[in-house]
Design a protein around this motif. Structure first.
Motif, PDB file in Angstrom:
ATOM      1  N   ILE A 105       0.959  -1.078  -0.112  1.00 61.43           N
ATOM      2  CA  ILE A 105       0.010   0.119   0.114  1.00 61.43           C
ATOM      3  C   ILE A 105       0.785   1.313   0.083  1.00 61.43           C
ATOM      4  N   ALA A 106       1.810   1.233   0.839  1.00 60.31           N
ATOM      5  CA  ALA A 106       2.729   2.427   1.044  1.00 60.31           C
ATOM      6  C   ALA A 106       3.471   2.776  -0.323  1.00 60.31           C
ATOM      7  N   ASP A 107       4.203   1.602  -1.081  1.00 58.44           N
ATOM      8  CA  ASP A 107       4.777   1.848  -2.084  1.00 58.44           C
ATOM      9  C   ASP A 107       3.838   2.090  -3.211  1.00 58.44           C
ATOM     10  N   GLU A 108       2.626   1.661  -3.197  1.00 62.25           N
ATOM     11  CA  GLU A 108       1.923   2.173  -4.509  1.00 62.25           C
ATOM     12  C   GLU A 108       1.756   3.593  -4.588  1.00 62.25           C
ATOM     13  N   ASN A 109       1.587   4.375  -3.225  1.00 63.92           N
ATOM     14  CA  ASN A 109       1.325   5.493  -2.987  1.00 63.92           C
ATOM     15  C   ASN A 109       2.296   6.539  -2.911  1.00 63.92           C
TER      16      ASN A 109
ATOM     17  N   VAL B  83      -0.807   7.729   6.281  1.00 62.74           N
ATOM     18  CA  VAL B  83      -0.741   9.022   6.828  1.00 62.74           C
ATOM     19  C   VAL B  83       0.920   9.515   6.652  1.00 62.74           C
ATOM     20  N   CYS B  84       0.841  10.670   5.912  1.00 63.33           N
ATOM     21  CA  CYS B  84       2.238  11.427   5.802  1.00 63.33           C
ATOM     22  C   CYS B  84       2.503  11.788   7.350  1.00 63.33           C
ATOM     23  N   ARG B  85       3.781  11.501   7.843  1.00 67.36           N
ATOM     24  CA  ARG B  85       3.820  12.126   9.322  1.00 67.36           C
ATOM     25  C   ARG B  85       4.156  13.642   9.004  1.00 67.36           C
ATOM     26  N   ALA B  86       4.746  13.976   8.010  1.00 71.11           N
ATOM     27  CA  ALA B  86       5.204  15.519   7.814  1.00 71.11           C
ATOM     28  C   ALA B  86       4.085  16.351   7.635  1.00 71.11           C
ATOM     29  N   CYS B  87       3.057  15.969   6.552  1.00 70.48           N
ATOM     30  CA  CYS B  87       2.096  17.060   6.069  1.00 70.48           C
ATOM     31  C   CYS B  87       0.748  16.704   6.600  1.00 70.48           C
ATOM     32  N   GLY B  88       0.721  15.591   6.773  1.00 72.57           N
ATOM     33  CA  GLY B  88      -0.731  14.860   7.144  1.00 72.57           C
ATOM     34  C   GLY B  88      -1.713  14.093   5.984  1.00 72.57           C
ATOM     35  N   ARG B  89      -1.214  14.510   4.905  1.00 75.82           N
ATOM     36  CA  ARG B  89      -1.713  13.850   3.928  1.00 75.82           C
ATOM     37  C   ARG B  89      -2.084  12.427   4.060  1.00 75.82           C
ATOM     38  N   THR B  90      -3.312  11.994   3.634  1.00 77.40           N
ATOM     39  CA  THR B  90      -3.765  10.775   3.871  1.00 77.40           C
ATOM     40  C   THR B  90      -4.560  10.175   2.860  1.00 77.40           C
ATOM     41  N   VAL B  91      -4.048   8.617   2.672  1.00 76.01           N
ATOM     42  CA  VAL B  91      -4.979   7.781   1.897  1.00 76.01           C
ATOM     43  C   VAL B  91      -5.980   6.956   2.523  1.00 76.01           C
ATOM     44  N   THR B 123       6.450   8.930   4.875  1.00 76.65           N
ATOM     45  CA  THR B 123       6.625  10.376   4.117  1.00 76.65           C
ATOM     46  C   THR B 123       6.136  10.125   3.000  1.00 76.65           C
ATOM     47  N   CYS B 124       5.292  11.212   2.438  1.00 73.77           N
ATOM     48  CA  CYS B 124       4.662  10.953   1.267  1.00 73.77           C
ATOM     49  C   CYS B 124       5.578  11.693   0.255  1.00 73.77           C
ATOM     50  N   ALA B 125       5.213  11.758  -0.948  1.00 65.81           N
ATOM     51  CA  ALA B 125       6.382  11.921  -2.148  1.00 65.81           C
ATOM     52  C   ALA B 125       6.472  13.445  -2.250  1.00 65.81           C
ATOM     53  N   ASN B 126       5.490  14.180  -1.758  1.00 67.57           N
ATOM     54  CA  ASN B 126       5.660  15.919  -1.738  1.00 67.57           C
ATOM     55  C   ASN B 126       6.441  16.293  -0.742  1.00 67.57           C
ATOM     56  N   CYS B 127       6.728  15.310   0.377  1.00 67.67           N
ATOM     57  CA  CYS B 127       7.511  15.924   1.387  1.00 67.67           C
ATOM     58  C   CYS B 127       9.067  15.294   1.415  1.00 67.67           C
ATOM     59  N   PRO B 128       9.816  16.127   2.100  1.00 64.65           N
ATOM     60  CA  PRO B 128      11.458  16.090   2.003  1.00 64.65           C
ATOM     61  C   PRO B 128      11.712  15.049   3.120  1.00 64.65           C
TER      62      PRO B 128
END
Ligand SMILES: [Zn+2]
Ligand SMILES: [Zn+2]
Ligand SMILES: [Zn+2]
Ligand SMILES: [Zn+2]
Lengths: 128, 128
Positions: A105-109, B83-91, B123-128
């Motif tokens: 899941i994490a990888d896909e996103n 959940v992105c730890r940095a910005c909170g963005r969530t899937v 950490t999501c793709a938008n966050c460093p």
DNA sequence: CACGATTTGACAATGGTTCTCACCGTCGAT
DNA sequence: ATCGACGGTGAGAACCATTGTCAAATCGTG
């Protein structure tokens, strides 16, 4: 070079409690048990000892619904818990399928540095 | 007979923020955003509104590593979060296998009134 | 034993959350 | 539209688990 932690009475006492308990307990509960046993240890020291142990992965830590952190001496390796909300009694469980699923899941996103929390709470057979 | 909650400016403002946000946010963050928008709402009221919404299952609540409670307006039905730890963005994610697995584990061990928490942090793709 | 570095613990401080309570606003009834 | 009962509001205090402070106690090496 990391200094080895010192072998103090207080640290030994905390570890001893953790070895006796079979379920999760809060720092304050452990502090109370120590007091009951006459083996008094400062509350700050209990917190510090548990932090050290948790950092060294010698104990597991999780939060209950109230946000309190509970500690337990667990077996080594990644696992999850089935915890009695009433008495803390705990069964360690493994979920290999979940591990793979969450990584996928994490990888896909496009998420990196992934970790997950998975705990099951309920009321055990001994509790009303 | 349950009284319908009153339709106040403050409650509407909190709901509006939740509709705008796409990730999880803390009560204090929501309070700050309200202040920025000039639509001032007391901190106590923000907390109360979020509690009411969470009790009514209109928003999801979870705790981050620091123990803070985060809120988000989610889709209906049982699901979990990446959940992105940095910005909170969530899937929002579903794990039917996990649901069955946790029920089975609990049943095998004689636990009743079972619930579970499962969240994936990264950490999501938008966050460093 | 002696010494320096670590640990301890009583107490204060922190910080998120909840509580208090006098005042306010909503809304069904008039 | 007005009224009144009652839920809602908010500034501040209280709560409470956890962390920080720092002088005194302790550990372990040499
Ligand atoms: Zn139990
Ligand atoms: Zn896992
Ligand atoms: Zn959700
Ligand atoms: Zn689930």
């Amino acid at each position: 070079m990391v200094e080895a932690p010192r072998n103090t009475r207080q640290r030994r006492a905390v570890v001893a409690i953790l070895e006796d308990l079979d379920g999760f307990a809060s720092a304050q509960e452990i502090h109370d048990i120590l007091k009951q046993r006459g083996e008094s240890v400062g509350l700050s020291t209990v917190y510090r000892s548990l932090q050290v142990l948790a950092d060294a992965a010698e104990v597991d830590a999780l939060r209950n619904d109230d946000g309190e952190v509970l500690y337990r001496q667990c077996s080594a390796g990644h696992h999850h818990h089935l915890v009695c909300r009433a008495c803390g009694r705990t069964v360690e469980v493994e979920g290999p399928t979940v591990e793979r699923w969450s990584d996928k899941i994490a990888d896909e996103n496009g998420f990196r540095d992934v970790s997950h929390t998975l705990e099951i709470f309920g009321t055990c057979a001994n509790c009303p």
